[in-house]
Design an enzyme around this catalytic site. Structure first.
Site, PDB file in Angstrom:
ATOM      1  N   HIS A   1      -1.640   1.065   3.471  1.00  0.00           N
ATOM      2  CA  HIS A   1      -2.375   0.984   2.207  1.00  0.00           C
ATOM      3  C   HIS A   1      -3.620   0.132   2.405  1.00  0.00           C
ATOM      4  O   HIS A   1      -3.527  -1.094   2.601  1.00  0.00           O
ATOM      5  CB  HIS A   1      -1.479   0.373   1.130  1.00  0.00           C
ATOM      6  CG  HIS A   1      -2.145   0.236  -0.210  1.00  0.00           C
ATOM      7  ND1 HIS A   1      -2.248   1.287  -1.089  1.00  0.00           N
ATOM      8  CD2 HIS A   1      -2.750  -0.814  -0.816  1.00  0.00           C
ATOM      9  CE1 HIS A   1      -2.878   0.880  -2.185  1.00  0.00           C
ATOM     10  NE2 HIS A   1      -3.200  -0.395  -2.041  1.00  0.00           N
TER      11      HIS A   1
ATOM     12  N   GLU B   1       1.531  -1.744   3.094  1.00  0.00           N
ATOM     13  CA  GLU B   1       0.202  -2.355   3.095  1.00  0.00           C
ATOM     14  C   GLU B   1       0.015  -3.132   4.398  1.00  0.00           C
ATOM     15  O   GLU B   1       0.949  -3.329   5.174  1.00  0.00           O
ATOM     16  CB  GLU B   1       0.039  -3.287   1.881  1.00  0.00           C
ATOM     17  CG  GLU B   1      -1.407  -3.719   1.650  1.00  0.00           C
ATOM     18  CD  GLU B   1      -1.713  -4.143   0.213  1.00  0.00           C
ATOM     19  OE1 GLU B   1      -0.828  -4.067  -0.647  1.00  0.00           O
ATOM     20  OE2 GLU B   1      -2.877  -4.542  -0.040  1.00  0.00           O
TER      21      GLU B   1
ATOM     22  N   ASP C   1       5.418   5.764   5.394  1.00  0.00           N
ATOM     23  CA  ASP C   1       4.060   5.635   5.947  1.00  0.00           C
ATOM     24  C   ASP C   1       3.092   6.491   5.140  1.00  0.00           C
ATOM     25  O   ASP C   1       2.626   7.524   5.596  1.00  0.00           O
ATOM     26  CB  ASP C   1       4.065   6.055   7.419  1.00  0.00           C
ATOM     27  CG  ASP C   1       2.678   5.894   8.049  1.00  0.00           C
ATOM     28  OD1 ASP C   1       1.853   5.155   7.484  1.00  0.00           O
ATOM     29  OD2 ASP C   1       2.431   6.520   9.097  1.00  0.00           O
TER      30      ASP C   1
HETATM   31  O1  9MR Z   1      -3.996  -1.850  -4.007  1.00  0.00           O
HETATM   32  C1  9MR Z   1      -3.249  -2.916  -4.561  1.00  0.00           C
HETATM   33  C2  9MR Z   1      -2.517  -3.627  -3.478  1.00  0.00           C
HETATM   34  O2  9MR Z   1      -3.431  -4.197  -2.580  1.00  0.00           O
HETATM   35  C3  9MR Z   1      -1.591  -4.669  -4.064  1.00  0.00           C
HETATM   36  O3  9MR Z   1      -0.741  -5.193  -3.059  1.00  0.00           O
HETATM   37  C4  9MR Z   1      -0.746  -4.081  -5.159  1.00  0.00           C
HETATM   38  C5  9MR Z   1       0.107  -5.136  -5.856  1.00  0.00           C
HETATM   39  O4  9MR Z   1      -0.639  -6.173  -6.352  1.00  0.00           O
HETATM   40  O5  9MR Z   1      -1.528  -3.430  -6.117  1.00  0.00           O
HETATM   41  C6  9MR Z   1      -2.317  -2.392  -5.595  1.00  0.00           C
HETATM   42  O6  9MR Z   1      -3.094  -1.879  -6.598  1.00  0.00           O
HETATM   43  C7  9MR Z   1      -2.482  -1.018  -7.523  1.00  0.00           C
HETATM   44  C8  9MR Z   1      -2.221  -1.755  -8.820  1.00  0.00           C
HETATM   45  O7  9MR Z   1      -1.267  -2.764  -8.675  1.00  0.00           O
HETATM   46  C9  9MR Z   1      -1.788  -0.801  -9.919  1.00  0.00           C
HETATM   47  N1  9MR Z   1      -2.752   0.265 -10.064  1.00  0.00           N
HETATM   48  C10 9MR Z   1      -2.959   1.025  -8.832  1.00  0.00           C
HETATM   49  C11 9MR Z   1      -3.466   0.109  -7.753  1.00  0.00           C
HETATM   50  C12 9MR Z   1      -3.820   0.879  -6.489  1.00  0.00           C
HETATM   51  O8  9MR Z   1      -2.793   1.658  -6.021  1.00  0.00           O
HETATM   52  O1  9MR Z   2       2.826 -10.442  -0.118  1.00  0.00           O
HETATM   53  C1  9MR Z   2       2.946 -10.450  -1.530  1.00  0.00           C
HETATM   54  C2  9MR Z   2       4.389 -10.292  -1.904  1.00  0.00           C
HETATM   55  O2  9MR Z   2       5.135 -11.394  -1.441  1.00  0.00           O
HETATM   56  C3  9MR Z   2       4.528 -10.134  -3.398  1.00  0.00           C
HETATM   57  O3  9MR Z   2       5.869  -9.840  -3.707  1.00  0.00           O
HETATM   58  C4  9MR Z   2       3.607  -9.021  -3.882  1.00  0.00           C
HETATM   59  C5  9MR Z   2       3.660  -8.792  -5.380  1.00  0.00           C
HETATM   60  O4  9MR Z   2       3.170  -9.889  -6.068  1.00  0.00           O
HETATM   61  O5  9MR Z   2       2.284  -9.309  -3.525  1.00  0.00           O
HETATM   62  C6  9MR Z   2       2.094  -9.366  -2.141  1.00  0.00           C
HETATM   63  O6  9MR Z   2       0.782  -9.668  -1.882  1.00  0.00           O
HETATM   64  C7  9MR Z   2      -0.196  -8.689  -2.170  1.00  0.00           C
HETATM   65  C8  9MR Z   2      -1.173  -9.303  -3.135  1.00  0.00           C
HETATM   66  O7  9MR Z   2      -0.564  -9.491  -4.377  1.00  0.00           O
HETATM   67  C9  9MR Z   2      -2.436  -8.493  -3.286  1.00  0.00           C
HETATM   68  N1  9MR Z   2      -3.009  -8.184  -2.012  1.00  0.00           N
HETATM   69  C10 9MR Z   2      -2.088  -7.494  -1.127  1.00  0.00           C
HETATM   70  C11 9MR Z   2      -0.882  -8.327  -0.858  1.00  0.00           C
HETATM   71  C12 9MR Z   2       0.065  -7.636   0.113  1.00  0.00           C
HETATM   72  O8  9MR Z   2       0.712  -6.553  -0.436  1.00  0.00           O
END
Ligand code: 9MR
Ligand code: 9MR
Length: 739
Positions: A662, A719, A710
């Protein structure tokens, strides 16, 4: 063909398959299939579809066609859609359409929310050509009466032509069963076993008596053989397994395989060369995550891109970022740093632990100083790993509230987009306003800890920087003591991750530890010794992460030379922590030093596994006892292929590795003109909670290790992130030195 006819054909086909499989009459579920899209065949009119301004639809050969204007930025800048579609959580839908377009152009077909915040429930971005039927099944995650189906066609420099027909969204269809392709049942580290290290494999089987196995070299000659050990049902996978131990075979080479129970493993090497590469690639990851600087294609062929967030439109830039409304009335220049992950936010607590881990890799073994990371600073007489870490350190320092402002010395928790952006999106194309979020005690102490560590690490290379870092660290620590409970809330998750944390005692301990190790000052030692975390058993399911940092302090107190009172006990506690992880590892047939309660694997589990190995490796550094080194090597086998999915979690390493992590800019899956993630990128890994709609729809009911897919849409399992690659870099650095 009308929608009704097509659905009916499909319905009959499905009933046929079901009947064939079960030998009984089809389940009545199919009878409930309901078409949610009106006039999806564009019969005489395009109503009730809409299109964005300046792009009228015309009906050509019974299809809806548009001339897509060139010169737009985002996919959603120009689109066709239909609103007012009710969607029911938990219900499975089949989304289908016929589409054609000028070759190579992409349509982002979505089912989403028609109103702010425009959540995307399901999306696919097929590459177009001649008229083709596309069809997907997904399970809806949320209830809404305001759903939409849309075809987003923006983001192209040139104009092009797009047609769509037979748009259909059928509810009540049986969910598609996703079955991962797991290949041969003999599971190995697909990269390499270290010649003098442990060598174990796992075979998935129904057999419960010891299975014979053979190790073959690349020429197919059997070079070792033995009997596997039955291990019963493995909790982390739900599989009946046996383990194979071929540690005694030490001849270097490539193309080895293991055969057992009639199946042959994927090939692997015996040697250490791959780990020299992995150490470098895991660290090279950071250059391509950089914000505020052009990524040179000459340094990363295929990955060159314009600088992101430097105040060039459509970016709003990080040069003078205001706070969220009501939070502060100044702006800060927070250019630089690394993008956190697949998003373009920059978060101090995650930047902090990541930077600490890179500096810690350097502090444990200075051998990494000669590793060339092919970055713009290479050759400047500072080790590349320190140049790379400094890119982030500079950003962390910029996030501190300046003197003279309210809460001076505290550190803003994060800076990111006002609203979530879609995928794909190059950093330089992000149109969202950027905002500073409130300060937090945790972010402030992250700066205190990492800047204090930096002060001792950079001292030989840049004394002025070391002084500046130490001064910022001391200021931050003092400010945190005055504001000990400013917590980042879970609710602050619009446009960026929350990184919420409501306990800063661990960050206080870590910061005091680093300040003491750098300065030797009694007041910091006092804070270390009076922290309950100096003696508590902190080595739980996961040793440390962005939210739990006590172990970072404990490990450094154990390993970085000092006159700490009770240092021997601190060192002993690290060895005890390692013993716990070895016991967990031993109990598992896949050799994983991680076994969370209730088999509920965490978001970013691969990093939890690797960070537990950092504790085991530290015990090796403290004691020199080979069992700890062996524990690290066996743990790495899981990450590189000895697992239930028979895959490596590091891009470019192993026979099967992630292609579609991601990321908004390694978004090849959504836009073929963009690259896959660079080699040496760690995917987050199995996450039992399935916290994104795609994983939820594909993996429902998965057992721990199987909760991974994946696909670029699965941000909760797939991610990439700066704090995960730092764990990979640390561990692969350790392994690279075990030759
Ligand atoms: O792309 C975002 C990712 O980097 C984060 O880990 C994740 C959780 O915070 O959120 C992703 O973004 C999504 C968002 O939470 C909800 N709307 C769709 C976004 C893209 O898929
Ligand atoms: O790594 C983070 C994980 O421990 C949390 O459960 C999750 C939801 O809050 O968020 C992860 O971190 C994401 C961050 O919120 C946004 N950027 C991408 C990070 C990796 O997914």
């Amino acid at each position: 063909m009308s929608i009704w006819e097509r659905s009916r054909t499909r319905l009959i086909a499905l009933i046929g398959v079901t009947a064939l499989l079960t030998g009984v009459a089809a389940a009545p579920a199919h009878a409930d299939e309901v078409e949610q899209v009106k006039n999806g065949g564009f019969d005489g009119t395009t109503d009730p579809f809409w299109s964005t301004a300046g792009m009228p639809m015309t009906i050509v050969n019974g299809q809806a066609c548009v001339d897509v204007p060139g010169g737009t930025t985002n996919r959603w800048d120009v689109s066709i859609g239909q609103n007012d579609i009710p969607l029911v959580a938990g219900q499975s839908y089949r989304f289908g359409f016929d589409a054609s377009g000028d070759a190579g152009h992409v349509v982002r077909a979505i089912v989403g929310l028609a109103v702010d915040p425009y959540d995307t429930y399901f999306e696919q971005s097929p590459v177009l050509g001649g008229l083709t039927h596309y069809e997907y099944t997904f399970t809806q995650g949320a209830d809404t009466a305001q759903g939409q189906v849309a075809f987003q066609v923006g983001g192209s420099a040139e104009p092009w032509h797009f047609c769509v027909d037979n748009v259909s969204l059928v509810g009540g269809v049986p969910p598609e069963v996703y079955v991962p392709d797991t290949g041969p049942r003999v599971r190995v580290n697909q990269v390499a076993y270290v010649p003098k290290g442990p060598k174990t494999a796992t075979v998935v089987t129904t057999v419960t008596t010891p299975l014979p196995w053979q190790l073959r070299n690349a020429a197919g000659v059997t070079v070792a053989a033995g009997q596997a050990q039955p291990r019963g049902t493995d909790v982390s996978s739900g599989q009946n397994v046996q383990t194979i131990d071929f540690s005694r075979f030490t001849t270097q080479g490539s193309g080895y395989t293991i055969t057992a129970d009639g199946d042959t493993s994927r090939p692997f090497d015996i040697g250490t060369a791959d780990y020299q590469n992995l150490r470098a690639d895991a660290l090279k990851f950071y250059y391509t995550q950089r914000s505020g600087i052009e990524i040179l294609d000459s340094l990363r062929p295929g990955y060159g891109r314009a600088a992101g967030h430097i105040d060039v439109a459509p970016n709003q830039g990080d040069g003078a970022v205001p706070c969220q409304a009501g939070v502060c009335d100044y702006t800060l220049d927070v250019r630089g740093g690394w993008y956190d992950a697949g998003d373009q936010g920059k978060y101090v607590v995650n930047g902090g632990i990541s930077t600490w881990e890179l500096l810690s890799e350097y502090e444990r073994s200075k051998k990494v100083r000669t590793v060339n990371l092919a970055i713009p600073e290479s050759g400047n007489r500072v080790p590349d790993i320190l140049d790379e870490a400094r890119w982030e350190l500079n950003f962390l320092l910029e996030m501190q509230v300046p003197a003279g402002q309210p809460l001076a010395g505290m550190v803003h928790h994060k800076i990111h987009d006002q609203n979530w952006t879609g995928l794909p999106l190059l950093p330089s194309q992000d149109p969202q306003p950027r905002e500073l979020h409130p300060v937090s005690t945790a972010a402030t102490l992250n700066l205190a800890a990492v800047a204090a560590q930096a002060a001792r690490v950079y001292q030989p290379f840049d004394a002025a920087f070391a002084r500046r870092a130490l001064s910022a660290a001391k200021t931050a620590y003092a400010a945190a003591k005055l504001n000990p409970s400013r917590y980042a809330p879970e609710s602050d998750a619009t446009g960026g991750g929350a990184y919420n944390d409501s306990n800063a005692t661990d960050e206080f301990y870590w910061a005091a530890a680093e300040l003491f190790l750098t300065t030797g000052e009694k007041s910091y030692e006092h804070d270390v010794l009076t922290s309950p975390l100096n003696t508590a058993d902190i080595f739980g399911t996961g040793a440390f992460d962005w939210a739990s940092t006590a172990a970072a302090g404990r490990l450094d107190l154990a390993l970085v030379p000092s006159h700490l009172t009770g240092r021997a006990a601190v060192q002993a506690s690290v060895v005890q922590g390692a013993e716990k992880y070895l016991a967990v590892q031993k109990a598992q047939a896949y050799g994983i030093p991680y076994a969370p309660a209730n088999n509920m694997w965490d978001w970013g589990s691969n990093s939890a596994i690797l960070n537990n190995m950092v504790v085991i490796a530290s015990a090796f550094d403290l004691t020199g006892r080979s069992k700890y080194r062996d524990g690290v090597l066996t743990g790495l086998d899981y990450v590189l292929g000895r697992n239930a999915l028979n895959r490596s979690y590091v891009t470019g390493y192993g026979e099967v590795s992630p292609q579609n992590t991601h990321s908004r800019w390694y978004a090849h899956e959504l836009d073929p003109s963009l690259p896959h993630p660079p080699v040496g990128t760690l995917a987050g890994g199995a996450n039992s909670s399935l916290q994104d709609p795609y994983a939820a729809s594909k993996l429902a009911g998965c057992v721990a290790q199987f909760c991974y897919i994946d696909d670029i849409q699965s941000y909760s399992t797939n991610e990439e992130a700066i704090n995960w690659n730092s764990a990979l870099a640390w561990v692969s650095g350790f392994v690279a030195e075990q030759g």
